[in-house]
Scaffold this motif. Structure first.
Motif, mmCIF file in Angstrom:
data_model
loop_
_atom_site.group_PDB
_atom_site.id
_atom_site.type_symbol
_atom_site.label_atom_id
_atom_site.label_comp_id
_atom_site.label_asym_id
_atom_site.label_seq_id
_atom_site.Cartn_x
_atom_site.Cartn_y
_atom_site.Cartn_z
ATOM 1 N N GLN A 57 0.795 -1.171 -0.193
ATOM 2 C CA GLN A 57 0.086 -0.099 -0.021
ATOM 3 C C GLN A 57 0.638 1.302 0.031
ATOM 4 N N TYR A 58 2.106 1.308 0.274
ATOM 5 C CA TYR A 58 3.014 2.484 0.362
ATOM 6 C C TYR A 58 3.587 2.670 -0.746
ATOM 7 N N ILE A 59 3.315 1.909 -1.867
ATOM 8 C CA ILE A 59 3.959 2.361 -3.201
ATOM 9 C C ILE A 59 2.882 2.787 -4.077
ATOM 10 N N PRO A 60 2.696 3.791 -4.453
ATOM 11 C CA PRO A 60 1.635 4.259 -5.322
ATOM 12 C C PRO A 60 1.771 3.648 -6.945
ATOM 13 N N GLU A 61 0.438 3.242 -7.249
ATOM 14 C CA GLU A 61 0.502 2.476 -8.652
ATOM 15 C C GLU A 61 1.381 3.052 -9.710
ATOM 16 N N GLU A 62 1.234 4.394 -9.985
ATOM 17 C CA GLU A 62 2.111 4.876 -10.884
ATOM 18 C C GLU A 62 3.617 4.606 -10.662
ATOM 19 N N ASN A 63 4.048 4.773 -9.261
ATOM 20 C CA ASN A 63 5.374 4.743 -8.950
ATOM 21 C C ASN A 63 5.821 3.320 -9.219
ATOM 22 N N ARG A 64 4.949 2.275 -8.994
ATOM 23 C CA ARG A 64 5.125 0.890 -9.147
ATOM 24 C C ARG A 64 5.288 0.683 -10.848
#
Length: 123
Positions: A57-64
């Motif tokens: 949950q700590y990594i935003p989807e766009e960053n992932r």
């Protein structure tokens, strides 16, 4: 005129077409087998795979998505992905803890853009 298609017309070689290949991509394996120690939040005291951290949950989807694309393209090494993901998770957990803690001083918020890792910057 009647046209009869053969079965061979509809058969494709695995991996040529389709969005979901049946087996794990070779670049995913190191992310799933490399573990890190992140001593914050629910990860404290546990070994966690880089893959699990990326999908936390700590990594935003766009960053992932960006990290996975750069890693898959060979622009980031496994070590760089490991460092970036660990840093993002640590900062996110710390920031959430500070926001929920009544002890923090007003205006002393840490934003994720202020101290992002500089691994992606060029000369």
């Amino acid at each position: 005129i009647k046209v009869k298609g053969s079965d061979k017309d509809t058969v494709t070689v695995a991996g040529e077409e389709g969005d979901n290949p049946p087996k794990e991509e070779s670049w995913e394996t190191p992310l799933k087998t490399t573990v890190v120690h992140v001593e914050v939040g629910e990860f404290r005291g546990h070994k966690v795979s880089v893959w699990d951290l990326l999908h936390s949950q700590y990594i935003p989807e766009e960053n992932r998505k960006e990290l996975l694309e750069l890693y898959e393209a060979g622009e980031l090494t496994l070590e760089q992905v490991k460092t970036v993901v660990s840093t993002i998770v640590t900062k996110a957990v710390t920031a959430r803890a500070e926001q929920t803690s009544p002890v923090g001083a007003p205006g002393a918020e840490v934003t994720s853009t202020e101290a992002e890792p500089t691994l992606l910057q060029g000369d």
